[in-house]
Scaffold this motif. Structure first.
Motif, PDB file in Angstrom:
ATOM      1  N   ILE A 177       0.907  -1.145  -0.029  1.00 34.28           N
ATOM      2  CA  ILE A 177       0.091   0.050  -0.061  1.00 34.28           C
ATOM      3  C   ILE A 177       0.716   1.292  -0.037  1.00 34.28           C
ATOM      4  O   ILE A 177       0.760   2.193  -0.947  1.00 34.28           O
ATOM      5  N   GLU A 178       1.807   1.317   0.922  1.00 32.82           N
ATOM      6  CA  GLU A 178       2.745   2.476   0.892  1.00 32.82           C
ATOM      7  C   GLU A 178       3.448   2.662  -0.178  1.00 32.82           C
ATOM      8  O   GLU A 178       3.226   3.980  -0.869  1.00 32.82           O
ATOM      9  N   LEU A 179       4.180   1.623  -1.047  1.00 34.47           N
ATOM     10  CA  LEU A 179       4.776   1.845  -2.015  1.00 34.47           C
ATOM     11  C   LEU A 179       4.155   2.311  -3.359  1.00 34.47           C
ATOM     12  O   LEU A 179       4.326   3.088  -4.177  1.00 34.47           O
ATOM     13  N   ARG A 180       2.666   1.971  -3.240  1.00 39.15           N
ATOM     14  CA  ARG A 180       1.889   2.333  -4.286  1.00 39.15           C
ATOM     15  C   ARG A 180       1.547   3.631  -4.380  1.00 39.15           C
ATOM     16  O   ARG A 180       1.601   4.779  -5.348  1.00 39.15           O
ATOM     17  N   TYR A 181       1.304   4.303  -3.170  1.00 40.85           N
ATOM     18  CA  TYR A 181       0.996   5.603  -3.005  1.00 40.85           C
ATOM     19  C   TYR A 181       2.103   6.608  -3.224  1.00 40.85           C
ATOM     20  O   TYR A 181       2.192   7.620  -3.744  1.00 40.85           O
ATOM     21  N   GLN A 182       3.211   5.944  -2.762  1.00 39.46           N
ATOM     22  CA  GLN A 182       4.641   6.715  -2.905  1.00 39.46           C
ATOM     23  C   GLN A 182       4.783   6.874  -4.361  1.00 39.46           C
ATOM     24  O   GLN A 182       5.467   7.878  -4.906  1.00 39.46           O
ATOM     25  N   MET A 183       4.723   5.558  -5.238  1.00 45.07           N
ATOM     26  CA  MET A 183       4.745   5.592  -6.692  1.00 45.07           C
ATOM     27  C   MET A 183       4.157   6.895  -7.333  1.00 45.07           C
ATOM     28  O   MET A 183       4.735   7.558  -7.980  1.00 45.07           O
ATOM     29  N   ILE A 184       2.753   6.836  -6.948  1.00 45.67           N
ATOM     30  CA  ILE A 184       1.885   7.723  -7.468  1.00 45.67           C
ATOM     31  C   ILE A 184       2.272   9.403  -7.307  1.00 45.67           C
ATOM     32  O   ILE A 184       2.380  10.044  -8.269  1.00 45.67           O
ATOM     33  N   ALA A 185       2.768   9.408  -5.872  1.00 40.48           N
ATOM     34  CA  ALA A 185       3.273  10.711  -5.714  1.00 40.48           C
ATOM     35  C   ALA A 185       4.324  11.228  -6.169  1.00 40.48           C
ATOM     36  O   ALA A 185       4.595  12.374  -6.727  1.00 40.48           O
ATOM     37  N   GLN A 186       5.238  10.466  -6.657  1.00 37.89           N
ATOM     38  CA  GLN A 186       6.898  10.593  -7.242  1.00 37.89           C
ATOM     39  C   GLN A 186       6.642  10.516  -8.739  1.00 37.89           C
ATOM     40  O   GLN A 186       7.235  11.424  -9.214  1.00 37.89           O
ATOM     41  N   THR A 187       5.846   9.767  -9.311  1.00 35.61           N
ATOM     42  CA  THR A 187       5.496   9.598 -10.658  1.00 35.61           C
ATOM     43  C   THR A 187       4.329   9.877 -11.594  1.00 35.61           C
ATOM     44  O   THR A 187       4.326  10.112 -12.542  1.00 35.61           O
ATOM     45  N   ALA A 214      17.939  -9.749  -9.161  1.00 39.57           N
ATOM     46  CA  ALA A 214      17.331 -10.126 -10.375  1.00 39.57           C
ATOM     47  C   ALA A 214      17.091  -9.061 -11.307  1.00 39.57           C
ATOM     48  O   ALA A 214      17.300  -9.267 -12.518  1.00 39.57           O
ATOM     49  N   ALA A 215      16.898  -7.702 -10.821  1.00 39.43           N
ATOM     50  CA  ALA A 215      16.850  -6.568 -11.740  1.00 39.43           C
ATOM     51  C   ALA A 215      17.896  -6.212 -12.418  1.00 39.43           C
ATOM     52  O   ALA A 215      18.173  -5.939 -13.370  1.00 39.43           O
ATOM     53  N   ILE A 216      19.247  -6.135 -11.642  1.00 34.35           N
ATOM     54  CA  ILE A 216      20.742  -5.939 -11.978  1.00 34.35           C
ATOM     55  C   ILE A 216      20.915  -6.882 -12.963  1.00 34.35           C
ATOM     56  O   ILE A 216      21.576  -6.615 -14.026  1.00 34.35           O
ATOM     57  N   ALA A 217      20.843  -8.312 -12.751  1.00 30.78           N
ATOM     58  CA  ALA A 217      21.118  -9.262 -13.759  1.00 30.78           C
ATOM     59  C   ALA A 217      20.449  -9.484 -15.023  1.00 30.78           C
ATOM     60  O   ALA A 217      20.840 -10.124 -15.906  1.00 30.78           O
ATOM     61  N   GLY A 218      19.331  -8.713 -15.001  1.00 25.16           N
ATOM     62  CA  GLY A 218      18.740  -8.714 -16.248  1.00 25.16           C
ATOM     63  C   GLY A 218      17.542  -9.677 -16.204  1.00 25.16           C
ATOM     64  O   GLY A 218      17.147 -10.047 -17.487  1.00 25.16           O
ATOM     65  N   LYS A 219      17.509 -10.323 -15.179  1.00 26.37           N
ATOM     66  CA  LYS A 219      16.345 -11.713 -15.188  1.00 26.37           C
ATOM     67  C   LYS A 219      15.134 -11.141 -15.240  1.00 26.37           C
ATOM     68  O   LYS A 219      14.140 -12.307 -15.468  1.00 26.37           O
ATOM     69  N   ILE A 220      14.762  -9.938 -15.043  1.00 26.83           N
ATOM     70  CA  ILE A 220      13.231  -9.396 -14.963  1.00 26.83           C
ATOM     71  C   ILE A 220      13.492  -8.229 -15.812  1.00 26.83           C
ATOM     72  O   ILE A 220      14.179  -7.226 -15.624  1.00 26.83           O
ATOM     73  N   ASP A 221      12.550  -7.827 -16.855  1.00 25.41           N
ATOM     74  CA  ASP A 221      12.256  -6.606 -17.592  1.00 25.41           C
ATOM     75  C   ASP A 221      12.161  -5.440 -16.645  1.00 25.41           C
ATOM     76  O   ASP A 221      10.907  -5.826 -16.001  1.00 25.41           O
ATOM     77  N   THR A 222      12.711  -4.507 -16.645  1.00 26.71           N
ATOM     78  CA  THR A 222      12.062  -3.333 -15.937  1.00 26.71           C
ATOM     79  C   THR A 222      11.604  -2.288 -16.732  1.00 26.71           C
ATOM     80  O   THR A 222      11.604  -2.296 -17.702  1.00 26.71           O
ATOM     81  N   THR A 223      10.628  -1.450 -15.797  1.00 30.61           N
ATOM     82  CA  THR A 223      10.061  -0.468 -16.710  1.00 30.61           C
ATOM     83  C   THR A 223      10.402   0.730 -15.860  1.00 30.61           C
ATOM     84  O   THR A 223      11.008   0.876 -14.815  1.00 30.61           O
ATOM     85  N   THR A 224       9.692   1.988 -16.193  1.00 28.02           N
ATOM     86  CA  THR A 224      10.094   3.255 -15.704  1.00 28.02           C
ATOM     87  C   THR A 224       9.279   3.455 -14.284  1.00 28.02           C
ATOM     88  O   THR A 224       9.459   4.293 -13.439  1.00 28.02           O
ATOM     89  N   ARG A 225       8.448   2.518 -14.090  1.00 27.57           N
ATOM     90  CA  ARG A 225       7.448   2.369 -13.009  1.00 27.57           C
ATOM     91  C   ARG A 225       7.663   1.176 -12.278  1.00 27.57           C
ATOM     92  O   ARG A 225       6.861   0.518 -11.754  1.00 27.57           O
ATOM     93  N   THR A 226       9.064   0.575 -12.028  1.00 23.85           N
ATOM     94  CA  THR A 226       9.406  -0.627 -11.314  1.00 23.85           C
ATOM     95  C   THR A 226       9.657  -0.458 -10.094  1.00 23.85           C
ATOM     96  O   THR A 226      10.536   0.713  -9.583  1.00 23.85           O
ATOM     97  N   VAL A 227       9.349  -1.095  -9.149  1.00 24.82           N
ATOM     98  CA  VAL A 227       9.665  -1.088  -7.572  1.00 24.82           C
ATOM     99  C   VAL A 227      10.228  -2.376  -7.315  1.00 24.82           C
ATOM    100  O   VAL A 227       9.713  -3.398  -7.645  1.00 24.82           O
TER     101      VAL A 227
END
Length: 330
Positions: free
Chosen positions: A171-181, A298-311
């Motif tokens: 819940i926290e990260l969702r509202y923080q993401m909305i506020a920041q992006t 996993a994100a650094i190793a490229g095992k998961i594709d990231t987006t501009t709204r990845t947490v």
């Protein structure tokens, strides 16, 4: 549904975790703890956001589930105490909540738990009973103690309150993401042991893609999700520094929700975890334990594709100083 009826449903121990329960847990957590920061980190040509749960008072997100569970105990339950089992982060979360609420806490911990986690749990006033991780069952030990004392068992992930409490992070990260992006997260990468944090986060973010990450050889959640049914860790799993994620078999309470959402998982190597810990320290100035760094790995190793709204969750920072220094120095 009336407010009273909804509350009765949310207090039913046989229920499944729900979004309403997660939202209730988030309100309870916000009354006592400030949100942990959502820190930007550049990876290649993209900037992702890291939810720094390693900065919680006990150094991990487990404080959330512990508080949500213990604050819903009635007076009779509180008088009989609580019993938990954990390698250290859930132990500290339960011990912290118990100390604040004046409840006696007993925690069953493996003999090979990190020294820092065991000492911190004891410092919070909990009674610690140790067991051998490979030859004894922590669940059986806790059940026996509960039968003897009447204490309430507080599992680390197989419990609706615990899952909902961990979901307050989502819940926290969702509202923080909305506020920041200006938009909700569309991609959340979560460290996974029993799946409590991942499940709660999935409930809190129904529109986001969720990926669980486990250490290599301990990827029973990923294998279970792929096969469509729960399977245990394979025989003779490899040694791992990710002590917080050494779950031998996940539970239906977390698996069912993740499977219904179509969530999948990946695993990371110890070397990839070390790279993530070093990057978090160098770029974010935070201490992350091995188990708390697998999502970032996993994100650094490229095992998961990231987006501009990845947490990415940095789920814990309780690591022995000697081990951390060795890893950071390379």
């Amino acid at each position: 549904m009336t407010e009273q009826r909804l509350l009765e449903r949310l207090l039913d121990p046989a229920r499944k975790p729900t979004l309403a329960g997660v939202e209730r847990a988030a309100r309870k957590i916000s009354d006592i703890l400030p949100p942990t920061p959502l820190l930007p980190l550049e990876i290649g040509d993209k900037t992702i956001l890291c939810k720094a749960e390693c900065l919680q008072p006990i150094g991990a997100f487990k404080i959330r589930g512990g508080w949500h569970r213990l604050t819903d105990l009635d007076e009779q339950q509180r008088s009989r105490g609580v019993i938990a089992f954990s390698s250290g982060n859930h132990a500290q979360g339960v011990a912290w909540a118990a100390k604040r609420l004046g409840i006696a806490a007993t925690v069953v911990m493996p003999t090979d738990a990190p020294k820092a986690k065991m000492e911190n749990t004891k410092a919070l006033g909990a009674r610690v009973i140790t067991y051998d991780r490979l030859s004894e069952s922590r669940e059986n030990i806790a059940a026996k103690l509960s039968a003897e004392t009447g204490g309430t068992v507080v599992p680390s992930f197989d419990d609706p309150w615990v899952v909902e409490g961990q979901g307050s992070c989502g819940i926290e990260l969702r509202y923080q993401m909305i506020a920041q992006t200006g938009g909700e997260p569309d991609n959340i990468i979560v460290c996974c042991g029993g799946g409590g944090l991942a499940t709660g986060t999935a409930l809190a973010n129904p529109n986001a893609k969720i990926t669980v990450v486990e250490p290599e050889g301990w990827d029973d959640m990923a294998r279970s999700l792929e096969l469509g049914h729960i399977v245990p860790v394979k025989e003779n799993p490899p040694a791992t520094q990710c002590d917080a994620l050494q779950t031998l078999e996940v539970s239906s309470i977390t698996f069912d929700i993740l499977y219904e959402r179509g969530i999948h998982g990946v695993s990371v190597t110890q070397a990839e975890v070390h790279i993530a810990m070093r990057l978090a320290f160098e770029k974010l100035r935070v201490v992350v334990e091995p188990g708390g760094a697998v999502a970032l790995a996993a994100a650094i190793a490229g095992k998961i594709d990231t987006t501009t709204r990845t947490v990415v969750t940095l789920s814990g920072g309780n690591v022995d100083a000697e081990l951390f220094a060795k890893i950071i120095s390379g």
